[in-house]
Design a protein around this motif. Structure first.
Motif, PDB file in Angstrom:
ATOM      1  N   SER A 179       0.856  -1.185   0.000  1.00  0.00           N
ATOM      2  CA  SER A 179       0.000   0.000   0.000  1.00  0.00           C
ATOM      3  C   SER A 179       0.894   1.237   0.000  1.00  0.00           C
ATOM      4  N   GLU A 180       0.308   2.389  -0.258  1.00  0.00           N
ATOM      5  CA  GLU A 180       1.082   3.638  -0.260  1.00  0.00           C
ATOM      6  C   GLU A 180       1.724   3.887   1.103  1.00  0.00           C
ATOM      7  N   ILE A 181       1.003   3.597   2.164  1.00  0.00           N
ATOM      8  CA  ILE A 181       1.548   3.794   3.515  1.00  0.00           C
ATOM      9  C   ILE A 181       2.767   2.901   3.727  1.00  0.00           C
ATOM     10  N   GLU A 182       2.648   1.648   3.283  1.00  0.00           N
ATOM     11  CA  GLU A 182       3.758   0.708   3.453  1.00  0.00           C
ATOM     12  C   GLU A 182       4.967   1.109   2.616  1.00  0.00           C
ATOM     13  N   VAL A 183       4.717   1.573   1.398  1.00  0.00           N
ATOM     14  CA  VAL A 183       5.815   2.017   0.526  1.00  0.00           C
ATOM     15  C   VAL A 183       6.549   3.195   1.158  1.00  0.00           C
ATOM     16  N   ARG A 184       5.793   4.159   1.674  1.00  0.00           N
ATOM     17  CA  ARG A 184       6.416   5.327   2.289  1.00  0.00           C
ATOM     18  C   ARG A 184       7.268   4.924   3.495  1.00  0.00           C
ATOM     19  N   ARG A 185       6.739   4.025   4.321  1.00  0.00           N
ATOM     20  CA  ARG A 185       7.502   3.588   5.490  1.00  0.00           C
ATOM     21  C   ARG A 185       8.767   2.838   5.069  1.00  0.00           C
ATOM     22  N   TYR A 186       8.621   1.992   4.043  1.00  0.00           N
ATOM     23  CA  TYR A 186       9.765   1.216   3.554  1.00  0.00           C
ATOM     24  C   TYR A 186      10.861   2.156   3.038  1.00  0.00           C
ATOM     25  N   VAL A 187      10.471   3.159   2.246  1.00  0.00           N
ATOM     26  CA  VAL A 187      11.441   4.112   1.691  1.00  0.00           C
ATOM     27  C   VAL A 187      12.067   4.958   2.794  1.00  0.00           C
ATOM     28  N   ASP A 188      11.237   5.382   3.762  1.00  0.00           N
ATOM     29  CA  ASP A 188      11.763   6.188   4.877  1.00  0.00           C
ATOM     30  C   ASP A 188      12.840   5.431   5.659  1.00  0.00           C
ATOM     31  N   ARG A 189      12.617   4.128   5.843  1.00  0.00           N
ATOM     32  CA  ARG A 189      13.619   3.327   6.559  1.00  0.00           C
ATOM     33  C   ARG A 189      14.934   3.275   5.782  1.00  0.00           C
ATOM     34  N   LEU A 190      14.828   3.183   4.454  1.00  0.00           N
ATOM     35  CA  LEU A 190      16.042   3.196   3.634  1.00  0.00           C
ATOM     36  C   LEU A 190      16.748   4.547   3.737  1.00  0.00           C
ATOM     37  N   LEU A 191      15.962   5.622   3.689  1.00  0.00           N
ATOM     38  CA  LEU A 191      16.546   6.961   3.745  1.00  0.00           C
ATOM     39  C   LEU A 191      17.175   7.255   5.103  1.00  0.00           C
ATOM     40  N   ASP A 192      16.648   6.636   6.144  1.00  0.00           N
ATOM     41  CA  ASP A 192      17.206   6.856   7.482  1.00  0.00           C
ATOM     42  C   ASP A 192      18.645   6.369   7.601  1.00  0.00           C
ATOM     43  N   LYS A 193      19.055   5.509   6.663  1.00  0.00           N
ATOM     44  CA  LYS A 193      20.434   5.007   6.689  1.00  0.00           C
ATOM     45  C   LYS A 193      21.425   6.058   6.207  1.00  0.00           C
TER      46      LYS A 193
END
Length: 468
Positions: A55-69
């Protein structure tokens, strides 16, 4: 026929009609030149994504976790340059870049629906021409490296019997590698000219020696150089090049032109550079903006790569109008005989640079250049006071970037750099692999974004690292 799991598929009857039209029996025939062992055998088992739709919410969370690195260096900004530099991006530039009319900018082949874009690019060209003091500017290249490479190729089209370009030994190594890639298929070569080990400036006697065979189509200099120092002999280098019937090409940092002489005034036939400092930000390495300009001589202009926007009038002469001009040079008309194969130009980046230049104006560029000079020289002075550190390495005036040598500190710069990172500071570019003769040397960058407090923090942290 295997259906593609992600892309929409046309009805079978439409596919069949399309295949018949192009003269093949099935889609497999289109890929017959690809070995079967190299093809994906089971689309369902292809390791991509997370194994299921999100879902869009899941995609955003997944990308945010990558960006947090990612580690973001804001305070202080990175002291890293080498071709892309931390500069302030005014809010108005960001706002205009976000407008839909410009965000989807593409080559305006349909002039009647692209007047706004063509005017914006025409204004960019006009402002850049004034900054460079050159008469003709194109609507941009990919970056400085591609602009320099295209300038070299242009010099060979003008000086057809020649087969080499002379460049300084201190040339940006990344740009040089790109240029060599461009030139290699044509059988042309790049030859380096020695530099004075004390000042870094080009060795004029070595330049004359390497021009004496009259095989050089052009002489290229960077001002400021990759190592930061100002090539004070630029005018003399141009005159020497012209004495041997070679073109004089200058690569510039446009931000420096508020305090340094423009390439046009120094006699350059072609000027190239990087527009990244003009309101584009770092953007993880791109996209950037290649600057390309030449003097008003149709022998040169007709060999120029890329798009050129022109100003004309309507047939009745009552209104001004914009159009792409001299298109017969380009690949959509001349195909393989075009002056270059650059395709989509960095139009959005050119629009941003145009806004930035209009915003600063002549006095703004001067003040910005002076501020960068003051802060970078303050940084070099403070670093040079550290035990065993020499900054700058060369006895020449510099702009924005300067070399810092650690030979006498007893520590390798790789170690120092890692320690700086641990303290939240991104140090300069380690250049030993490109210039081994300079030893444990790094290229540091200081711009308007670096405050006195930022510089003092760098110096204090380095002092602690060196005392360990």
């Amino acid at each position: 026929m295997v259906r593609h799991p992600w892309l929409p598929n046309s009805p079978e009857n439409i596919k069949k009609e399309m295949l018949q039209k192009i003269g093949v029996k099935d889609v497999e025939e289109l890929f017959k030149d690809i070995p079967k062992e190299a093809r994906v055998k089971d689309w369902e088992k292809l390791e991509i994504g997370v194994g299921r739709p999100l879902s869009e919410i899941e995609v955003r969370r997944y990308v945010d976790r990558l960006l947090d690195k990612n580690k973001v260096f804001k305070y202080p900004p990175p002291f890293l340059g080498g071709g892309a530099w931390p500069h302030y991006v005014p809010s108005v530039v960001r706002y205009i870049m976000m407008r839909g009319e410009f965000m989807t900018t593409y080559t305006p082949y349909q002039a009647e629906i692209a007047y706004g874009l063509m005017q914006a690019l025409f204004e960019y060209q006009s402002l850049m021409a004034e900054l460079l003091e050159m008469e003709v500017v194109n609507a941009s290249m990919y970056d400085w490296a591609s602009a320099a490479a295209e300038a070299f190729l242009m010099s060979f089209r003008i000086n057809k019997e020649r087969n080499k370009v002379l460049v300084p030994s201190t040339m940006n190594p990344f740009h040089k590698k790109v240029a060599e890639t461009y030139l290699w298929p044509h059988g042309y070569k790049i030859e380096t000219v020695k530099y004075d080990p004390e000042t870094g400036l080009m060795d004029l006697e070595d330049l004359k020696k390497k021009l004496s065979d009259r095989k050089a189509s052009a002489v290229y200099v960077e001002n400021p150089s990759f190592l930061g120092f100002i090539e004070e002999n630029a005018r003399d280098i141009g005159e020497i090049a012209h004495d041997y019937k070679a073109l004089f090409i200058m690569g510039v940092d446009p931000i420096s032109l508020g305090v340094l002489e423009a390439p046009g005034r120094l006699g350059a036939d072609i000027a190239v550079g990087e527009g990244q400092p003009l309101g584009l930000g770092l953007n993880y390495g791109g996209p950037y903006l290649g600057i390309f300009a030449t003097k008003w001589n149709m022998k040169f202009v007709r060999q120029m790569p890329g798009r050129i926007m022109g100003l004309t009038t309507t047939k009745d002469g009552k209104q001004r109008a914009f159009a792409m001009v001299l298109q017969t040079r380009e690949q959509h008309i001349r195909r393989e005989r075009a002056t270059s194969n650059i395709c989509t130009n960095e139009a959005l980046c050119a629009v941003a640079a145009g806004v930035y230049m209009a915003l600063l104006g002549k006095e703004g560029f001067k003040k910005l250049g002076e501020l960068i000079m003051y802060r970078s020289h303050y940084a070099a002075k403070k670093l040079n006071e550290l035990p065993g550190v020499k900054a700058p390495l060369f006895k020449s005036t510099f702009f924005k970037e300067f070399t810092v040598n650690f030979d006498n500190t007893g520590k390798q710069y790789n170690y120092i750099h890692e320690k700086l990172l641990e303290n939240g500071i991104h140090g300069g570019l380690y250049i030993k692999q490109y210039f081994p003769e300079l030893g444990e040397t790094a290229l540091f960058c200081v711009t308007e974004l670096h405050t006195k407090e930022d510089i003092d923090l760098l110096v204090d942290t380095l002092k602690e690292i060196l005392e360990e």
